[in-house]
Design a protein around this motif. Sequence first.
Motif, short mmCIF file in Angstrom:
data_model
loop_
_atom_site.label_atom_id
_atom_site.label_comp_id
_atom_site.label_asym_id
_atom_site.label_seq_id
_atom_site.Cartn_x
_atom_site.Cartn_y
_atom_site.Cartn_z
N VAL A 95 0.84 -1.21 0.00
CA VAL A 95 0.00 0.00 0.00
C VAL A 95 0.88 1.26 0.00
O VAL A 95 0.62 2.21 -0.75
CB VAL A 95 -0.97 -0.01 1.21
N PHE A 96 1.93 1.24 0.81
CA PHE A 96 2.83 2.41 0.84
C PHE A 96 3.48 2.62 -0.52
O PHE A 96 3.62 3.74 -1.00
CB PHE A 96 3.91 2.24 1.91
N CYS A 97 3.90 1.52 -1.14
CA CYS A 97 4.55 1.61 -2.45
C CYS A 97 3.58 2.22 -3.47
O CYS A 97 3.94 3.11 -4.25
CB CYS A 97 5.00 0.22 -2.90
N ALA A 121 -6.19 2.26 0.33
CA ALA A 121 -5.72 2.05 1.70
C ALA A 121 -6.75 1.23 2.49
O ALA A 121 -6.39 0.27 3.20
CB ALA A 121 -5.48 3.39 2.38
N PHE A 122 -8.03 1.57 2.36
CA PHE A 122 -9.07 0.84 3.10
C PHE A 122 -9.17 -0.60 2.61
O PHE A 122 -9.34 -1.53 3.40
CB PHE A 122 -10.41 1.54 3.00
N ALA A 171 -8.56 -3.83 4.90
CA ALA A 171 -9.58 -4.89 4.98
C ALA A 171 -8.97 -6.24 4.63
O ALA A 171 -9.22 -7.24 5.31
CB ALA A 171 -10.72 -4.55 4.03
N LEU A 172 -8.14 -6.24 3.61
CA LEU A 172 -7.51 -7.49 3.18
C LEU A 172 -6.52 -8.00 4.24
O LEU A 172 -6.46 -9.20 4.53
CB LEU A 172 -6.77 -7.24 1.86
N ALA A 173 -5.79 -7.07 4.82
CA ALA A 173 -4.77 -7.46 5.80
C ALA A 173 -5.39 -8.06 7.05
O ALA A 173 -4.83 -9.00 7.63
CB ALA A 173 -3.93 -6.24 6.16
#
Lengths: 377, 284
Positions: free
Chosen positions: B214-216, B270-271, B275-277
């Motif tokens: 996500v950061f990437c 990001a959301f 959610a996936l994480a």
Amino acid sequence: MGNNTKTTGALTRRHLMQVGGGALLSAPFVSRAWAQTTDINVLAWYGHAEPDMVAEFEAANNVRFVPKYYAGGDNMLALIAQSPPGTYDLILSDGEFVQQLNAAGYIQEMEAADYPFDDMLHEDFTKFPGHWADGKLYSMILRGGHLGVSYNRNAMSEEEASSYDGFWKPELAGKVGHFDWHLPSLGMMSLKNGNGASLFDLTDDQWQAVQDTTMSLRPQVGGYFDYGGTFNGLKNGEMQAMCGIGDWITGVLERDGAPVASVIPKEGGIQWTESYSIGVETEKADICKQFIQYMLSPEGQVKSAQMLAYPGFCVTKAGRAMLNEVDMAEAERTGQVDGMADDPITLIREGRIHYRDVPKQQTLEDWNDFWSEYKNA
Amino acid sequence: MTRNTKPDFYALSWRLPIIIWQALFFLGPIVFMIAMSFFLVKNYRMTEAFEFVNWGRMMTRGYFWDSYWHTIWIASLSTLCGMLIAFPVAYTLAFRASENTRRMAIFLLIIPFFTSYLVRTFSWFVILSESGVLNAMLGWVGLGPYTMLNTTFGTLVGYMTLTLPLVVILQTLAMANIDRSLVEAAHNLGCKPLQTIWRVILPLAKTGMIVAAVFCFILSFGDFVAPFYLGGSQDPTLPILIIDTTKSGQQWPRAAVVAIMMMLTLFAVAFAGIALAYRKRAMS
């Protein structure tokens, strides 16, 4: 000896005290003298308030230039519009934007008699479009330059560069760069289409044709660059030809020994013009006037022609004469010698040069929208 | 048991600075940007208004959507490349390197952040240009020269310059926290190395991996420098469109529309990532 040493030491201490005390006592005067230095807030393209241009004037007149640099006329107008009145004492503007500065009331009337109008190299410079309104002068032309085909001599011959068709040379696929500003590039496409003097005054059909021509160049294009990127692209050979620029960039590289040049193609070239105006609410109009006079003096014109950031040609006869005297190499490189075929003044007289302008029948937004589409194509 | 509803002013006084900070420098600018997207520009000056003309104009322009999808695509490609390139390094640091080596490596990975990203990007000119270091080396083995600057490859190199150190650090931290006995157990039970990575390490490091991805994506999506300087604007991403929009006519309200669309996209990514994480963890 010992006495001497002692005496010397005592004298040194006393001397030190005297010097220190003197310095301390004179500090307010030094500070006051320093405080008398007048700041001139100048809004200009990069380079105009750098030491090579203003250091002598600063030293001679106890002034200090405080520059705010911009890139492009839109940017300049926005900076003024968003600043309190009187923020800028001196404004360097592209010729085509003076009219808008005046219409918005940002600049004050100037006294024509203060400037060397009788010494201009071309009659157009005495009544430059937009610089006068109702017979009153609002901006003083300072310098100019011509935009055409800029190219790497190892990739293109001068003959090939002598037409905008050269940009379509198959060997240059992916090697043609654009200066990332729609006005000069689309102006050149308009010239290629044969619109000549009305290059910015296009009917809908002509505008559509300019868009089509521009789009056909897209496969050749290797990038869209700002000043630094254009400079690098030409220097490292990534770009072999550039659309939208001229000697103001290649001249700097050429001085540095790079195998690049700019020519005015047979379809014609575009002139950029820079002019000085005085801010409407400034309290430093007199010193601003003196500076403009200085820049139009032979010495100032030579400085402008040799400007480190980017060169521009002289607009006064005395300026050209002095350039010929002190820097013949630069004068010859830029054709500023009477009788040379690429003399910028001769090119204007021959009708091959058209002054850069804003679109007449479309809005700047129309042109910008197309530019974004073109970049995405 | 009754709940004490009396406000805890002591606790609140500790929280207050961050609340004020966020309100002033995060919430405030966002609200202003949203408001600005409805303003008008007259004579190069923004005037307060509540008009939908900027939204209408930008949403109906083909070049906006071209830039939008292109930015999503290239940021996704950058994320994929970043995650794949970083993984072997992070794996080695997490499982093969000693504690000291790992600490030193993470320190070295932080060092690039001490220098200007713009300067690091410009240094790639020397390496990637046709007369540059990389082509010279390829020339020794009879290859090239290849055009690398002003291409999507150039843009990706820039994105990696920006994101790779961070992705390696995040992946390393995610994997370093895995209980090694679980990895050893997988080996002892006959799990092959690739299977161990796929079935044991990645599921256990999932949260950290998704955070890294996500950061990437976020950093690549919003970066102006790489596509402009190394991609030669050949990849006209949304940040470049923002610059173009403000440059001509000072259309900050229209640029605000583009910026809001970017923010909405990044919030969604990001959301979705969060959610996936945490999805399976919540289920288990």
